[in-house]
Scaffold this motif. Structure first.
Motif, PDB file in Angstrom:
ATOM      1  N   GLU A 219       0.808  -1.223   0.000  1.00  0.00           N
ATOM      2  CA  GLU A 219       0.000   0.000   0.000  1.00  0.00           C
ATOM      3  C   GLU A 219       0.840   1.272   0.000  1.00  0.00           C
ATOM      4  OE1 GLU A 219      -2.499  -0.227   3.404  1.00  0.00           O
ATOM      5  OE2 GLU A 219      -3.754  -1.856   2.608  1.00  0.00           O
ATOM      6  N   LEU A 220       2.143   1.140   0.218  1.00  0.00           N
ATOM      7  CA  LEU A 220       3.003   2.315   0.395  1.00  0.00           C
ATOM      8  C   LEU A 220       3.411   2.948  -0.933  1.00  0.00           C
ATOM      9  CD1 LEU A 220       5.480   1.168   3.198  1.00  0.00           C
ATOM     10  CD2 LEU A 220       3.519   2.698   3.427  1.00  0.00           C
ATOM     11  N   ARG A 221       3.634   4.257  -0.889  1.00  0.00           N
ATOM     12  CA  ARG A 221       4.281   5.010  -1.951  1.00  0.00           C
ATOM     13  C   ARG A 221       5.270   5.932  -1.261  1.00  0.00           C
ATOM     14  NH1 ARG A 221       1.833   1.602  -3.869  1.00  0.00           N
ATOM     15  NH2 ARG A 221       0.478   1.570  -5.710  1.00  0.00           N
ATOM     16  N   VAL A 226      12.522   9.726   1.275  1.00  0.00           N
ATOM     17  CA  VAL A 226      11.685   9.344   2.418  1.00  0.00           C
ATOM     18  C   VAL A 226      11.824   7.847   2.666  1.00  0.00           C
ATOM     19  CG1 VAL A 226       9.334   9.179   3.317  1.00  0.00           C
ATOM     20  CG2 VAL A 226      10.042  11.198   2.001  1.00  0.00           C
ATOM     21  N   GLY A 227      12.136   7.475   3.915  1.00  0.00           N
ATOM     22  CA  GLY A 227      12.325   6.074   4.245  1.00  0.00           C
ATOM     23  C   GLY A 227      13.649   5.561   3.706  1.00  0.00           C
ATOM     24  N   LEU A 228      13.993   4.362   4.093  1.00  0.00           N
ATOM     25  CA  LEU A 228      15.277   3.792   3.682  1.00  0.00           C
ATOM     26  C   LEU A 228      15.342   3.613   2.170  1.00  0.00           C
ATOM     27  CD1 LEU A 228      17.972   2.667   4.742  1.00  0.00           C
ATOM     28  CD2 LEU A 228      16.892   0.412   4.778  1.00  0.00           C
ATOM     29  N   ALA A 232      17.769   5.458  -0.657  1.00  0.00           N
ATOM     30  CA  ALA A 232      18.572   4.738  -1.644  1.00  0.00           C
ATOM     31  C   ALA A 232      18.262   5.239  -3.052  1.00  0.00           C
ATOM     32  CB  ALA A 232      18.302   3.234  -1.532  1.00  0.00           C
ATOM     33  N   TRP A 233      17.000   5.581  -3.324  1.00  0.00           N
ATOM     34  CA  TRP A 233      16.614   6.156  -4.616  1.00  0.00           C
ATOM     35  C   TRP A 233      17.301   7.502  -4.822  1.00  0.00           C
ATOM     36  CZ3 TRP A 233      11.090   8.370  -5.757  1.00  0.00           C
ATOM     37  CH2 TRP A 233      10.979   8.686  -7.122  1.00  0.00           C
ATOM     38  N   ARG A 234      17.271   8.324  -3.788  1.00  0.00           N
ATOM     39  CA  ARG A 234      17.893   9.651  -3.873  1.00  0.00           C
ATOM     40  C   ARG A 234      19.413   9.558  -4.003  1.00  0.00           C
ATOM     41  NH1 ARG A 234      17.675  12.428   1.649  1.00  0.00           N
ATOM     42  NH2 ARG A 234      19.351  10.904   1.915  1.00  0.00           N
ATOM     43  N   ASP A 235      20.028   8.665  -3.221  1.00  0.00           N
ATOM     44  CA  ASP A 235      21.490   8.589  -3.167  1.00  0.00           C
ATOM     45  C   ASP A 235      22.052   7.525  -4.096  1.00  0.00           C
ATOM     46  OD1 ASP A 235      21.240  10.478  -1.163  1.00  0.00           O
ATOM     47  OD2 ASP A 235      21.371   9.009   0.457  1.00  0.00           O
ATOM     48  N   ASP A 248      12.966   3.401  10.596  1.00  0.00           N
ATOM     49  CA  ASP A 248      12.375   4.733  10.524  1.00  0.00           C
ATOM     50  C   ASP A 248      11.142   4.800  11.437  1.00  0.00           C
ATOM     51  OD1 ASP A 248      11.219   7.139   9.815  1.00  0.00           O
ATOM     52  OD2 ASP A 248      11.729   6.915   7.691  1.00  0.00           O
ATOM     53  N   GLN A 249      11.146   5.752  12.370  1.00  0.00           N
ATOM     54  CA  GLN A 249      10.027   5.878  13.300  1.00  0.00           C
ATOM     55  C   GLN A 249       8.740   6.328  12.614  1.00  0.00           C
ATOM     56  OE1 GLN A 249      10.038   4.871  16.587  1.00  0.00           O
ATOM     57  NE2 GLN A 249      11.949   3.995  15.791  1.00  0.00           N
ATOM     58  N   HIS A 250       8.863   6.856  11.392  1.00  0.00           N
ATOM     59  CA  HIS A 250       7.672   7.289  10.644  1.00  0.00           C
ATOM     60  C   HIS A 250       7.125   6.173   9.740  1.00  0.00           C
ATOM     61  CE1 HIS A 250       8.336  11.366  12.060  1.00  0.00           C
ATOM     62  NE2 HIS A 250       9.585  11.313  11.620  1.00  0.00           N
ATOM     63  N   ASP A 251       7.766   5.033   9.754  1.00  0.00           N
ATOM     64  CA  ASP A 251       7.314   3.911   8.943  1.00  0.00           C
ATOM     65  C   ASP A 251       6.023   3.352   9.542  1.00  0.00           C
ATOM     66  OD1 ASP A 251       6.930   1.409   7.689  1.00  0.00           O
ATOM     67  OD2 ASP A 251       9.082   1.175   7.342  1.00  0.00           O
ATOM     68  N   PRO A 252       4.927   3.326   8.787  1.00  0.00           N
ATOM     69  CA  PRO A 252       3.659   2.820   9.336  1.00  0.00           C
ATOM     70  C   PRO A 252       3.721   1.342   9.705  1.00  0.00           C
ATOM     71  CG  PRO A 252       3.493   3.156   6.962  1.00  0.00           C
ATOM     72  CD  PRO A 252       4.785   3.770   7.392  1.00  0.00           C
ATOM     73  N   ARG A 253       4.768   0.643   9.277  1.00  0.00           N
ATOM     74  CA  ARG A 253       4.893  -0.786   9.583  1.00  0.00           C
ATOM     75  C   ARG A 253       5.749  -1.041  10.815  1.00  0.00           C
ATOM     76  NH1 ARG A 253       7.801  -2.029   4.132  1.00  0.00           N
ATOM     77  NH2 ARG A 253       8.750  -0.075   4.838  1.00  0.00           N
ATOM     78  N   ARG A 254       6.163   0.011  11.523  1.00  0.00           N
ATOM     79  CA  ARG A 254       7.159  -0.163  12.580  1.00  0.00           C
ATOM     80  C   ARG A 254       6.685  -1.085  13.700  1.00  0.00           C
ATOM     81  NH1 ARG A 254       4.827   4.741  13.160  1.00  0.00           N
ATOM     82  NH2 ARG A 254       4.092   5.391  15.219  1.00  0.00           N
TER      83      ARG A 254
END
Length: 381
Positions: A219-221, A226-228, A232-235, A248-254
């Motif tokens: 379900e994620l986008r 944003v997120g790990l 990796a996409w950015r870097d 990541d504390q903002h990960d809804p799956r944490r």
């Protein structure tokens, strides 16, 4: 002083120098042995059944402890061994007193923040086989880097050799790498203009929260950075995988990650030139970790990037379904509509419907153009 006393004194002096030289030589050989063990990533041990087990300093280090900080024992080694390997290693140890020249045994140990390490133990005896009172000698080598380097290469090569499309083979790629490297959950992310979207997910069958995590992941986008996986996409143009030890504390799956005991993750950008074509993200409890493994994964990302660059048509949001790809491949192989229907055990109307959707998605108007676009974009061979 009498002449005899002088001669005796000289003899004692000479003997003393010889003793000092022997001690110095032993010290040098000891330093050489220790340096060699460090370079070769191995440690040595001696055990006389019923007496104390003696370890070299580097064997303590292989087990992740300071030399002399613990009392070496069979129980200590087995306690550190992964449950899946413990019974096999215990049988090997039990057989050593009667046959020290056993086939080398490999097993895995948990080593705190260094994760899982793969060890190979080789033994021998100073006496004849079947003499249980003779001392037993052995070496233990850390073969983690060599094993995982090879496992990474084999997993990627095997999947590429039998590639069957991004969904089917993407899942096989995740499972092959995860099983080889000790990961429990994997996601193949594909970028579009604005977001990373999960294309395929995989979880270890023993992971109780696997189904919950798979559903939540699909379900994620993720926006760039944003997120790990987003980082990796950015870097991605930079070398090396992106890793962390705290999710990541903002990960809804944490919460599900916590319940599953998966405390860390690594994301591997799949690059071609300066473009990130995909991101492989894996979660783990305590995986192997080393600079050599990071280089092996980075090399795998480059190889996969070259491979997927020739199959860009499989990566877009308007990509064809697996069944459409089958129909298009058969058309490229010269099959007529009726033969395609017979080969796939479907009706001719179903084949015609698939061809219509293929034309729409590829922006073409006939079969020949669809085959040409499919081959040129890497959708089919």
């Amino acid at each position: 002083m009498a002449a005899g006393d002088i001669v005796g004194s000289r003899r004692r002096s000479t003997a003393g120098h010889e003793d000092d030289d022997r001690v110095a030589a032993l010290v040098r050989r000891g330093r050489l042995l220790e340096a060699g063990e460090r370079v070769a990533q191995l440690g040595s041990w001696e055990w006389n059944p019923g007496e104390e087990l003696v370890w070299s300093d580097n064997l303590y280090r292989i087990f992740g402890v300071e030399p002399g900080s613990i009392t070496p024992s069979e129980e200590y080694v087995l306690a550190r061994t992964r449950p899946q390997d413990r019974e096999r290693l215990a049988s090997h140890i039990a057989a050593m007193p009667m046959d020290a020249a056993l086939t080398p045994v490999e097993y895995r140990i948990a080593r705190g923040r260094w994760g899982i390490r793969y060890l190979r133990s080789t033994t021998t005896s100073s006496g004849p086989t079947g003499t249980p009172t003779m001392p037993i000698f052995g070496i233990v080598q850390d073969v983690t880097d060599q094993r995982l380097d090879a496992a990474t290469h084999i997993a990627v090569s095997r999947v590429m050799a039998r590639w069957r499309g991004i969904e089917e083979s993407g899942r096989e790629l995740l499972s092959s790498l995860a099983e080889a490297l000790g990961y429990a959950f994997g996601t193949l992310w594909l970028p579009d203009e604005r977001f990373l979207r999960p294309c395929v997910v995989w979880s270890d069958p023993s992971l109780e929260q696997g189904g919950e995590l798979e559903a939540a992941t699909l379900e994620l986008r993720l926006a760039r950075g944003v997120g790990l996986a987003g980082r990796a996409w950015r870097d991605g143009p930079k070398p090396g995988p992106v890793g962390n030890v705290a999710l990541d504390q903002h990960d809804p799956r944490r919460i599900a990650w916590d319940r599953a005991g998966l405390a860390g993750a690594v994301a591997l950008p799949v690059r071609h030139a300066d473009e990130v074509l995909a991101v492989l993200e894996f979660h783990h409890d305590s995986p192997p970790s080393s600079s050599r493994l990071a280089r092996a994964m980075d090399a795998a990302g480059d190889v996969l990037g070259e491979f997927l660059a020739r199959r860009r048509g499989q990566l877009g949001t308007d990509r064809l379904t697996p069944r459409m790809l089958q129909v298009l491949q058969l058309a490229a192989d010269g099959y007529s509509g009726p033969r395609i229907a017979e080969h796939l055990a479907v009706s001719q109307q179903t084949v015609a419907s698939h061809m219509k959707h293929i034309y729409e998605r590829l922006g073409v108007s006939d079969r020949a153009m669809a085959v040409a676009v499919g081959i040129r974009s890497g959708l089919i061979e």
